[in-house]
Design a protein around this motif. Structure first.
Motif, PDB file in Angstrom:
ATOM      1  N   LYS A   1      -5.941  -0.732   6.437  1.00 42.94           N
ATOM      2  CA  LYS A   1      -6.331   0.428   7.243  1.00 42.94           C
ATOM      3  C   LYS A   1      -5.147   0.928   8.055  1.00 42.94           C
ATOM      4  CE  LYS A   1     -10.098   1.725  10.319  1.00 42.94           C
ATOM      5  NZ  LYS A   1     -11.027   1.181  11.321  1.00 42.94           N
ATOM      6  N   GLN A   2      -4.868   2.187   7.942  1.00 46.46           N
ATOM      7  CA  GLN A   2      -3.862   2.847   8.783  1.00 46.46           C
ATOM      8  C   GLN A   2      -2.557   2.062   8.933  1.00 46.46           C
ATOM      9  OE1 GLN A   2      -6.266   3.575  12.175  1.00 46.46           O
ATOM     10  NE2 GLN A   2      -6.836   5.625  11.493  1.00 46.46           N
ATOM     11  N   GLY A   3      -1.958   1.767   7.827  1.00 48.12           N
ATOM     12  CA  GLY A   3      -0.636   1.167   7.884  1.00 48.12           C
ATOM     13  C   GLY A   3      -0.621  -0.318   8.192  1.00 48.12           C
ATOM     14  N   GLY A   4      -1.737  -0.981   8.016  1.00 48.20           N
ATOM     15  CA  GLY A   4      -1.748  -2.428   8.226  1.00 48.20           C
ATOM     16  C   GLY A   4      -3.034  -3.039   7.694  1.00 48.20           C
ATOM     17  N   VAL A   5      -3.162  -4.345   7.852  1.00 48.70           N
ATOM     18  CA  VAL A   5      -4.410  -4.983   7.429  1.00 48.70           C
ATOM     19  C   VAL A   5      -5.125  -5.492   8.666  1.00 48.70           C
ATOM     20  CG1 VAL A   5      -3.736  -5.620   5.101  1.00 48.70           C
ATOM     21  CG2 VAL A   5      -3.142  -7.121   7.002  1.00 48.70           C
ATOM     22  N   GLU A   6      -6.435  -5.461   8.609  1.00 44.12           N
ATOM     23  CA  GLU A   6      -7.156  -6.022   9.736  1.00 44.12           C
ATOM     24  C   GLU A   6      -8.459  -6.678   9.296  1.00 44.12           C
ATOM     25  OE1 GLU A   6      -7.196  -2.281  12.057  1.00 44.12           O
ATOM     26  OE2 GLU A   6      -9.389  -2.399  11.980  1.00 44.12           O
ATOM     27  N   ASN A   7      -8.889  -7.562  10.158  1.00 42.12           N
ATOM     28  CA  ASN A   7     -10.136  -8.267   9.908  1.00 42.12           C
ATOM     29  C   ASN A   7     -11.183  -7.694  10.852  1.00 42.12           C
ATOM     30  OD1 ASN A   7     -12.268 -10.054   9.796  1.00 42.12           O
ATOM     31  ND2 ASN A   7     -10.923 -11.815   9.403  1.00 42.12           N
ATOM     32  N   PRO A   8     -12.108  -6.933  10.328  1.00 42.51           N
ATOM     33  CA  PRO A   8     -13.087  -6.262  11.207  1.00 42.51           C
ATOM     34  C   PRO A   8     -13.910  -7.263  12.020  1.00 42.51           C
ATOM     35  CG  PRO A   8     -13.282  -5.497   8.928  1.00 42.51           C
ATOM     36  CD  PRO A   8     -12.388  -6.681   8.916  1.00 42.51           C
ATOM     37  N   LYS A   9     -14.007  -8.504  11.486  1.00 46.77           N
ATOM     38  CA  LYS A   9     -14.836  -9.481  12.193  1.00 46.77           C
ATOM     39  C   LYS A   9     -14.232  -9.893  13.527  1.00 46.77           C
ATOM     40  CE  LYS A   9     -17.345 -11.712   8.464  1.00 46.77           C
ATOM     41  NZ  LYS A   9     -17.267 -12.863   7.551  1.00 46.77           N
ATOM     42  N   ASP A  10     -12.943 -10.243  13.474  1.00 46.48           N
ATOM     43  CA  ASP A  10     -12.351 -10.719  14.728  1.00 46.48           C
ATOM     44  C   ASP A  10     -11.330  -9.744  15.316  1.00 46.48           C
ATOM     45  OD1 ASP A  10     -10.213 -10.988  13.050  1.00 46.48           O
ATOM     46  OD2 ASP A  10     -10.274 -13.177  12.972  1.00 46.48           O
ATOM     47  N   GLY A  11     -11.141  -8.599  14.639  1.00 44.57           N
ATOM     48  CA  GLY A  11     -10.244  -7.585  15.204  1.00 44.57           C
ATOM     49  C   GLY A  11      -8.773  -7.902  15.045  1.00 44.57           C
ATOM     50  N   ARG A  12      -8.446  -9.013  14.385  1.00 43.57           N
ATOM     51  CA  ARG A  12      -7.025  -9.324  14.212  1.00 43.57           C
ATOM     52  C   ARG A  12      -6.393  -8.366  13.223  1.00 43.57           C
ATOM     53  NH1 ARG A  12      -5.096 -14.731  12.664  1.00 43.57           N
ATOM     54  NH2 ARG A  12      -6.944 -14.906  11.342  1.00 43.57           N
ATOM     55  N   ARG A  13      -5.117  -8.019  13.446  1.00 39.29           N
ATOM     56  CA  ARG A  13      -4.474  -6.989  12.651  1.00 39.29           C
ATOM     57  C   ARG A  13      -3.006  -7.335  12.433  1.00 39.29           C
ATOM     58  NH1 ARG A  13      -4.770  -1.534  11.186  1.00 39.29           N
ATOM     59  NH2 ARG A  13      -2.689  -0.603  11.282  1.00 39.29           N
ATOM     60  N   MET A  14      -2.494  -6.990  11.278  1.00 42.46           N
ATOM     61  CA  MET A  14      -1.073  -7.182  11.015  1.00 42.46           C
ATOM     62  C   MET A  14      -0.554  -5.893  10.384  1.00 42.46           C
ATOM     63  SD  MET A  14       0.628 -10.426   9.082  1.00 42.46           S
ATOM     64  CE  MET A  14       2.382 -10.744   9.264  1.00 42.46           C
ATOM     65  N   GLU A  15       0.503  -5.349  10.981  1.00 42.76           N
ATOM     66  CA  GLU A  15       1.054  -4.091  10.468  1.00 42.76           C
ATOM     67  C   GLU A  15       1.804  -4.348   9.168  1.00 42.76           C
ATOM     68  OE1 GLU A  15       0.277  -1.260  11.830  1.00 42.76           O
ATOM     69  OE2 GLU A  15      -0.738  -2.264  13.498  1.00 42.76           O
ATOM     70  N   LEU A  16       1.856  -3.316   8.356  1.00 42.09           N
ATOM     71  CA  LEU A  16       2.592  -3.413   7.093  1.00 42.09           C
ATOM     72  C   LEU A  16       4.025  -3.879   7.346  1.00 42.09           C
ATOM     73  CD1 LEU A  16       2.929  -2.846   4.032  1.00 42.09           C
ATOM     74  CD2 LEU A  16       3.359  -0.455   4.614  1.00 42.09           C
ATOM     75  N   ARG A  17       4.666  -3.287   8.370  1.00 42.45           N
ATOM     76  CA  ARG A  17       6.075  -3.639   8.594  1.00 42.45           C
ATOM     77  C   ARG A  17       6.232  -5.079   9.024  1.00 42.45           C
ATOM     78  NH1 ARG A  17       5.119   0.071  12.298  1.00 42.45           N
ATOM     79  NH2 ARG A  17       4.692  -0.634  14.407  1.00 42.45           N
ATOM     80  N   ASP A  18       5.201  -5.637   9.684  1.00 45.16           N
ATOM     81  CA  ASP A  18       5.306  -7.031  10.099  1.00 45.16           C
ATOM     82  C   ASP A  18       5.164  -7.967   8.905  1.00 45.16           C
ATOM     83  OD1 ASP A  18       5.768  -6.340  12.740  1.00 45.16           O
ATOM     84  OD2 ASP A  18       3.605  -6.138  13.143  1.00 45.16           O
ATOM     85  N   VAL A  19       4.309  -7.556   7.965  1.00 47.59           N
ATOM     86  CA  VAL A  19       4.192  -8.352   6.736  1.00 47.59           C
ATOM     87  C   VAL A  19       5.537  -8.329   6.015  1.00 47.59           C
ATOM     88  CG1 VAL A  19       2.965  -8.641   4.542  1.00 47.59           C
ATOM     89  CG2 VAL A  19       1.745  -7.769   6.547  1.00 47.59           C
ATOM     90  N   ALA A  20       6.138  -7.126   5.950  1.00 47.71           N
ATOM     91  CA  ALA A  20       7.422  -6.986   5.253  1.00 47.71           C
ATOM     92  C   ALA A  20       8.503  -7.805   5.963  1.00 47.71           C
ATOM     93  CB  ALA A  20       7.816  -5.514   5.204  1.00 47.71           C
TER      94      ALA A  20
END
Lengths: 279, 730
Positions: free
Chosen positions: B539-558
């Motif tokens: 979602k919107q340039g990153g991945v997130e877990n809707p359950k716990d709200g944790r998110r990682m941006e695409l650039r951080d994965v890269a």
């Protein structure tokens, strides 16, 4: 294309240029270069030397007195088009200068270069014919002034002899005239200069250019209108005479016949506009 | 807020409009030699001898190549050089390689050709009656297309007409002439070229030189326009490469404008003898066409006859059609494609027919078209093309409103005695000539996204369009997407940019690659985050877990993938964040539209466009500003084709149009305002349902302008260009 090898001469003075040109028959003077350089690149001409004129400031001016406008040979089309003296005293010359080719060419091209090159596809001849301009020519130790009419003999051929340069174009200042210039770029053009007394045409000058081989005064057409009121019938007749009196050369994009017809169309348009009183 | 559908300014422009473009002639390599081509001075002749002994004496000349032969499909035996027969003015005969371009030209001038002139054939219809025009042949190609019973249908029609139509020969006039720089390092070969298709160029050069080099890379330099003329193999491509192999130095050839005029493949040049029958209401019942295409001194342009033939029925429902395509040789520069490639010709012919039917039965041209238009899609035309989607009737209704509006304007002007007229053209276009295109989407260690595509645009702005698509799909800023193309070492295989295909095919490849990339990001991120991949959404340039709200941006994965040097990779997912997709469609796309022009014919024969409406349905419009630019440019090119341009020869085959003073391109003062609107009803079946806009305007403009002049002058026009000479009124 790329030109063959040639020598490039930068004279310090007009005299030096004239002397060099006289001694070297196949040297070519270079003003703006808009016709000369393509010919060099196409190897259509192979001069041993090119003599640069650009830096000769004594040929680069626009002056006037009561009777005459003096255009130095190196005055550019753009300078002529935008100079207020020219606009006021001989607006037809100004108007013609302002429509030559495009801004790049108007910034580089010079009136002396244009006339000396005698490329058939140029605009100025029409305006210089109707104003009855003169050309001042210099060679080492000699100077002469000739009418522009007759100066250009044929395509790329003028009255200039080896060692001669155009140094100035003299345009008479005509008061009380209206003018018009109508054309299709690269194809045909007609200039009209006209003076009425009351409703009667007392002087009218019509000239064609761009059609090749050289610009022409259209006197047969003028005769029709002299001392007339310039009604639509005489304008029609003058246009027809204009059309019949030219002998254009065909170009890849326009036949001679078409150019003749255009002379007719533009004579009519230019007469109507000049009659309308544009000054 | 997405990017697709918005008028984003071209990402390509700042470089090109500030003089930082890098065209072939801007590339400087140490020790580069310059090559000049000696060309045939006559249209037809027996070549007896090429004497270059004097050329070798010219200071600076390194060597001369003559007699080079390479076997290439649909090219003459005398290719890339004339060896025993001179076939057209401008055909390469020899090449002089020198330390600079001046000495190369001096050397070229010193080469002497001994030849015996032969009768040249220039007129395509005369070619039909001639023998031995090009290497003993006059007819190069023949194919007949028949559907139903055309003759029967015409004969039983209440009304019949015959006419002969002609479409003149044009030069593509790219701002940059063709040029090649070939660099051989003793092992591998790198060719820099002004081209529309580096991968295709690599393949055709490999066919010829594969045995002599270990690796071959083609890099498209910035290319200053092509319009179809920089796609197919040229003699100079082979000669330049041969020179670099022979002299083991970088060799550059840059065509002068004059060379470009006589050597770059020209286009159109068709004659159509049509016969057709129709009923009282204007329904076209049957149509036959004897199509002659002037292929010049090679046969590779034959397919343009096929495209014209199969698209001849256009958007209309006529079933009984026969087209006999004859490709003839003449002693002129070979023919190939130019913006529109066969479709402008087909459209011009069928639209002329519609207008004549309207005149003949005294009906409104819009009504006649309405009666004939295909109503249900998909529809398979008489020659097997399946028109995909859209609503032709709806677009024609809209065009009809514009037509009626301009007609009212025209009527008002006519009462002032002015010669004005309105013309309509409905066009259907076949696009998406494939078969496929490639794109690779790669997330770099800094999180920026690099897209490499196989399409090879050269001014169209496709890089911007693709960036919009990828930025939307990945939910990132468009400035974080860098699109590049043109280097065969960057992506495995590709075709290039032609036939309005780039956004449709490369755009879809990039879209699919971006989609698949998101799955890779989710997979890797789930391991890094220690969550179940099924729980993660992109979602919107990153991945997130809707359950716990944790998110990682695409650039951080890269960044994570390149965070440390050394160590081991302890994840099941591989560390690559790059995906390459090749995308092909199983049908062509068929965009369509209508052009309506209001023109005034002046006394001097010049034609002024007073009002112009273009309505297109090209599926989804990714960037309306880019699309509008394509429409504007195409219409002005159409104006040029109709009024100012034509390649001409004298009877001996000497080209008369060899520069921009003898060949009239439309100039700024000819231009006019165009109102453009688009519908998005006819979408393609691709994930990104765009159909292509590159050529529509050069197709739709011809008949709109011609018809308008015809109405203004109350004449019948059967030829383009329409000469001002014929319109003058003294």
């Amino acid at each position: 294309m790329y030109p063959p090898k040639f020598g490039y001469v930068i004279p310090d003075s007009l005299d030096e240029a004239l002397e060099f040109l006289e001694k070297n028959e196949d040297a070519r003077p270079l003003a703006g270069g808009y016709s000369l350089i393509p010919m060099l690149k196409l190897r259509l001409i192979r001069p041993s030397y090119i003599v640069e004129l650009r830096r000769l400031n004594d040929l680069h001016y626009i002056k006037s007195d009561d009777k005459t406008l003096y255009l130095g040979a190196l005055a550019t089309h753009n300078e002529i088009a935008t100079d207020q003296k020219v606009k006021k005293s001989v607006p037809v010359v100004s108007a013609v200068s302002s429509v030559i080719a495009d801004p790049q060419i108007r910034n580089m091209g010079t009136i002396g270069g244009e006339l000396a090159q005698a490329d058939p596809v140029t605009d100025h001849p029409a305006s210089l014919l109707v104003t009855e301009a003169k050309v001042k020519i210099k060679s080492k130790g000699n100077e002469r002034i000739v009418p522009f009419e007759g100066f250009q003999k044929d395509i790329y051929t003028t009255d200039l002899k080896t060692g001669e340069l155009i140094v100035e174009v003299q345009v008479p200042i005509l008061k009380g005239y209206t003018y018009s210039y109508k054309r299709m770029e690269d194809t045909a053009a007609v200039a009209v200069l006209l003076r009425k007394e009351g409703e009667v045409i007392k002087d009218v000058r019509i000239a064609a250019s761009l059609i090749g081989p050289v610009g022409t005064r259209l006197r047969e057409a003028e005769k029709v209108l002299m001392d007339s009121k310039g009604d639509s019938k005489s304008i029609e007749e003058a246009s027809k005479k204009a059309m019949e009196s030219v002998n254009p050369i065909p170009s890849p994009r326009a036949s001679a016949e078409y150019k003749k017809k255009l002379v007719g169309v533009y004579t009519k348009r230019a007469l109507l506009e000049a009659m309308g009183g544009k000054q | 807020m997405g990017y697709v559908g918005r008028p984003i300014r071209r990402k390509e422009d700042p470089k090109l409009i500030t003089g930082r473009g890098r065209y072939v002639d801007d590339l400087e390599l140490p020790g580069t030699l310059f090559m000049a081509i000696v060309r045939s001075p006559v249209a037809h002749g027996v070549l007896k001898k090429v004497d270059y002994s004097d050329a070798l004496k010219v200071p600076g000349v390194v060597g001369v190549i003559a007699g080079l032969k390479v076997k290439v499909d649909n090219r003459p035996e005398n290719f890339p050089m004339a060896v025993n027969e001179l076939l057209y003015v401008g055909q390469p005969v020899a090449a002089v390689v020198a330390k600079d371009r001046y000495s190369a030209m001096d050397g070229a001038e010193a080469v002497q050709l001994d030849y015996e002139e032969l009768q040249a054939v220039i007129d395509p219809e005369k070619a039909l009656q001639s023998k031995g025009v090009v290497e003993g042949k006059a007819v190069a190609y023949e194919r007949e297309y028949v559907s139903g019973d055309p003759e029967g249908a015409i004969n039983s029609s209440p009304k019949k007409l015959e006419m002969k139509l002609r479409i003149g020969r044009v030069y593509a006039s790219p701002m940059e002439t063709r040029g090649v720089l070939s660099v051989y390092d003793g092992n591998s070969l790198t060719v820099y070229a002004s081209t529309q298709s580096p991968h295709f160029m690599r393949r055709f050069l490999l066919d010829a030189f594969g045995g002599r080099v270990n690796n071959l890379r083609v890099e498209q330099a910035d290319t200053g326009g092509a319009f179809g003329a920089k796609l197919f193999p040229y003699p100079e491509d082979y000669i330049t490469v041969e020179a670099s192999l022979r002299f083991k130095r970088p060799v550059k050839w840059i065509g002068t404008r004059r060379e470009d005029f006589v050597s770059t493949y020209l286009s159109r040049d068709q004659v159509h003898k049509v016969r057709f029958g129709f009923d009282q209401r204007g329904t076209l019942m049957g149509l036959t066409d004897e199509l002659i295409i002037n292929l010049g001194a090679a046969s590779h342009g034959y397919y343009l006859g096929d495209i014209t033939a199969t698209m001849l029925p256009g958007p209309y429902g006529v079933k009984n059609v026969r087209v006999n395509v004859v490709g003839v040789h003449t002693n002129t520069t070979p023919l190939d494609q130019y913006r529109g490639a066969g479709r402008p010709e087909a459209t011009f012919v069928i639209e002329r027919i519609m207008d004549y039917i309207a005149d003949e039965i005294g009906a409104d041209p819009v009504e006649v078209r309405k009666r004939n238009l295909v109503r249900e899609l998909p529809y398979t035309n008489p020659f097997g093309l399946t028109y995909d989607s859209g609503n032709y009737q709806h677009l024609l209704e809209r065009a009809g409103e514009a037509y009626a509006e301009l007609e009212r304007k025209a009527q008002a002007l006519r009462t002032q005695g002015r010669r004005v007229g309105v013309g309509l053209c409905f066009y259907l276009e076949q696009n998406n000539f494939g078969p496929w295109e490639s794109a690779s989407v790669r997330v770099r260690g800094d999180g920026k996204v690099s897209v490499i595509m196989g399409a090879a645009p050269h001014g169209q702005g496709t890089g911007t369009g693709v960036a919009q698509v990828v930025a939307d799909e990945l939910g990132i800023d468009i400035d974080d997407v860098e699109v590049s193309w043109g280097d065969t070492s960057q992506i495995g295989e590709a075709f290039g940019t032609y036939g309005s295909r780039s956004l449709t095919l490369a755009g879809n490849a990039a879209l699919l690659a971006a989609r698949r990339l998101k799955d890779k990001v989710r997979a890797l991120a789930s391991e890094i985050m220690g969550t179940d991949v099924e729980e993660l959404v992109y979602k919107q340039g990153g991945v997130e877990n809707p359950k716990d709200g944790r998110r990682m941006e695409l650039r951080d994965v890269a960044k994570f993938t390149v965070a440390s040097m050394g160590g081991t990779w302890n994840f099941k997912s591989d560390p690559s964040l790059e995906v390459t997709e090749y995308f092909g469609l199983n049908n062509y796309t068929f965009p369509y539209g209508a052009h309506v022009a209001l023109v005034e014919v002046e006394d001097d024969g010049s034609v002024k466009v007073l009002d112009y409406r273009a309505i297109d349905d090209v599926g989804v419009v990714v960037n309306p500003m880019l699309a509008q630019g394509q429409v504007m440019g195409g219409i002005i090119q159409g104006y040029g084709e109709v009024f100012t341009e034509e390649i001409k020869y004298d009877d001996q085959g000497n080209p008369l149009s060899t520069d921009f003073s003898s060949y009239g391109l439309p100039r700024a003062h000819h231009s006019f305002r165009v109102s453009w609107e688009f519908m998005e009803e006819g979408k393609s079946a691709a994930p990104l349902p765009a159909k292509g806009i590159g050529e529509g305007a050069s197709i739709g403009s011809l008949n709109a302008l011609v018809r308008a002049v015809e109405r203004a002058t109350k004449s019948r026009i059967t030829e383009v260009p329409v000469r001002a000479e014929g319109l003058v009124r003294v």
